[in-house]
Scaffold this motif. Sequence first.
Motif, PDB file in Angstrom:
ATOM      1  N   PHE A   1       0.795  -1.223   0.000  1.00 12.02           N
ATOM      2  CA  PHE A   1       0.000   0.000   0.000  1.00 12.02           C
ATOM      3  C   PHE A   1       0.833   1.282   0.000  1.00 12.02           C
ATOM      4  N   GLY A   2       2.060   1.229   0.463  1.00 14.53           N
ATOM      5  CA  GLY A   2       2.837   2.452   0.675  1.00 14.53           C
ATOM      6  C   GLY A   2       3.779   2.804  -0.451  1.00 14.53           C
ATOM      7  N   GLN A   3       3.475   2.372  -1.668  1.00 14.40           N
ATOM      8  CA  GLN A   3       4.382   2.601  -2.803  1.00 14.40           C
ATOM      9  C   GLN A   3       3.711   3.459  -3.877  1.00 14.40           C
ATOM     10  N   LEU A   4       4.529   4.275  -4.557  1.00 13.50           N
ATOM     11  CA  LEU A   4       4.076   5.042  -5.710  1.00 13.50           C
ATOM     12  C   LEU A   4       4.732   4.496  -6.968  1.00 13.50           C
ATOM     13  N   SER A   5       4.009   4.562  -8.063  1.00 11.69           N
ATOM     14  CA  SER A   5       4.590   4.178  -9.350  1.00 11.69           C
ATOM     15  C   SER A   5       5.622   5.219  -9.772  1.00 11.69           C
ATOM     16  N   PRO A   6       6.870   4.832 -10.033  1.00 18.98           N
ATOM     17  CA  PRO A   6       7.871   5.804 -10.488  1.00 18.98           C
ATOM     18  C   PRO A   6       7.481   6.491 -11.790  1.00 18.98           C
ATOM     19  N   LYS A   7       6.706   5.814 -12.616  1.00 22.10           N
ATOM     20  CA  LYS A   7       6.310   6.380 -13.901  1.00 22.10           C
ATOM     21  C   LYS A   7       5.161   7.372 -13.771  1.00 22.10           C
ATOM     22  N   PHE A   8       4.103   6.981 -13.045  1.00 22.42           N
ATOM     23  CA  PHE A   8       2.902   7.814 -12.974  1.00 22.42           C
ATOM     24  C   PHE A   8       2.841   8.670 -11.712  1.00 22.42           C
ATOM     25  N   LEU A   9       3.681   8.370 -10.709  1.00 17.78           N
ATOM     26  CA  LEU A   9       3.669   9.043  -9.411  1.00 17.78           C
ATOM     27  C   LEU A   9       2.278   8.967  -8.776  1.00 17.78           C
ATOM     28  N   THR A  10       1.643   7.841  -8.921  1.00 17.64           N
ATOM     29  CA  THR A  10       0.361   7.562  -8.286  1.00 17.64           C
ATOM     30  C   THR A  10       0.447   6.200  -7.603  1.00 17.64           C
ATOM     31  N   PRO A  11      -0.385   5.975  -6.557  1.00 24.31           N
ATOM     32  CA  PRO A  11      -0.355   4.685  -5.844  1.00 24.31           C
ATOM     33  C   PRO A  11      -1.100   3.609  -6.639  1.00 24.31           C
ATOM     34  N   VAL A  12      -0.444   3.079  -7.658  1.00 25.73           N
ATOM     35  CA  VAL A  12      -1.093   2.175  -8.605  1.00 25.73           C
ATOM     36  C   VAL A  12      -1.624   0.918  -7.916  1.00 25.73           C
ATOM     37  N   ASN A  13      -0.857   0.351  -6.981  1.00 25.28           N
ATOM     38  CA  ASN A  13      -1.340  -0.847  -6.275  1.00 25.28           C
ATOM     39  C   ASN A  13      -2.697  -0.591  -5.623  1.00 25.28           C
ATOM     40  N   ASN A  14      -2.802   0.552  -4.946  1.00 16.47           N
ATOM     41  CA  ASN A  14      -4.031   0.884  -4.237  1.00 16.47           C
ATOM     42  C   ASN A  14      -5.181   1.135  -5.206  1.00 16.47           C
ATOM     43  N   ILE A  15      -4.865   1.768  -6.318  1.00 20.09           N
ATOM     44  CA  ILE A  15      -5.887   2.027  -7.335  1.00 20.09           C
ATOM     45  C   ILE A  15      -6.449   0.711  -7.862  1.00 20.09           C
TER      46      ILE A  15
END
Length: 461
Positions: free
Chosen positions: A334-348
């Motif tokens: 849960f605590g990670q951001l996508s380096p490419k999109f700078l959004t929390p893709v896992n959570n999305i």
Amino acid sequence: MSTPVTTQAAKLRRNLGLWHVIIIGLAYIQPMTLLDTFGMVSRDSGGHVPMSYLFALFAILLTSISYGHMIRAYPSSGSAYTYTQKSINPSMGFMVGWSSWLDYLLSPMVNIILAVLYLEALFPMVNHWVWVIGLTGLMTVVNIFGSKTVAYFNSWIVAVQLLVIAVFTYLIYSKLQMAQYAANTNPEDIYELWSLKPFWSEMTSVGALITGATILCFSFTGFDSISSLAEETKDVKNTLPKAMILTTLIAGAVFVVSAYFMQTYLPSDPKLYFEAVDETQAEILLLVGGSAFQSIVLGFAIVTVMASGISAHAGVSRLMYVMGRDGVISKKVFGQLSPKFLTPVNNILIAGGVALTAGFIKLETVVNLISFGALTAFSFVNLSVIFRYALRDKMVKTPKQIISYVVVPVIGFISIFLMWLEVDGITFAVGLFWALLGFIWLGIKTGGFKKPVPQYKEEDV
């Protein structure tokens, strides 16, 4: 000789201005939701929907002021979770975050349910799972590309929603000017145009009004989702407090004015007008504007609920990100951001997976559960202001400070507490069970409450 590479943790991108945030909040609130909830609120408030909206607006406006104070102190995307954690107690903060998670996680599901209802009315031969899967996929993809994409996607949708409501309200006003009321209206129930009776009459029950307002808390939940955008907003300490109050006032004005005309046109028991009292938008549109108007607006309503769902999806993904970043839930997931999109893709993606269960759940059930989570968050944000500013910082030396940090949050808390008293019993039981699961998880995470609750250092945000 190789050059050392310096890596820096990905952070959310600050690119939202005041109107970006307001648009996301209004899209989350989805002004046209007043057509969906009118029947159930008219039933529960005893035919006084606009007064229930006024009570909810009063409580939410005071609470939005409290949110503004807390945003200035803690400009984090964790919203009520972070405010309670930092101001009252880390363990209490986790429990508030866990309860808010229920609210945020179910909000995208509501919009899927509504969109499917509208699509089934237009295309009854298509299996509803086609709509559930397709709409969930759309919400997920838009959110992966970032919050500014969400704002741009929603801006024109909000404008058209307000236009539709204005046309709808004008159609009712035109009928009322000619003393035309909906078919099946009991003559003794009639409210005259420009009367105060839709707000208050000899039959008014304060308890019934508060029951209606409890449901309508769901209609205002978009204003608090704005706080989850704190780490993506420019000049956050000035922008977000203004945005929360303006979003609440704009939505409240639309709700109260439109509900007044709707209640005047439909004053009797909603069962006389609607086959499905808990899902009234399609039938109201048919009553007021006819089949052509109904088809056009329902087609657009599908887009509006998707705008709201996209905003709700953004909110829950940010809350999970902050809780994961703290370590109270899995940081790797849960605590990670996508380096490419700078959004929390896992959570999305996780929120999208939960939204798929919309194919199994009724609208009223989800609305009630969302209200439980929202009331929890609203209550503790008001308390957080008192704990942080009045008790900890001793900012009670001037009349302005006493009003800001004691009087306003106390009245806000009392207003929310009155709504707590009217929460449906089954909803309350399910909410408590969810809270119990969170308490058990917290006990596991802290080794039987022997270790401190993990927290993220605010200066790193």
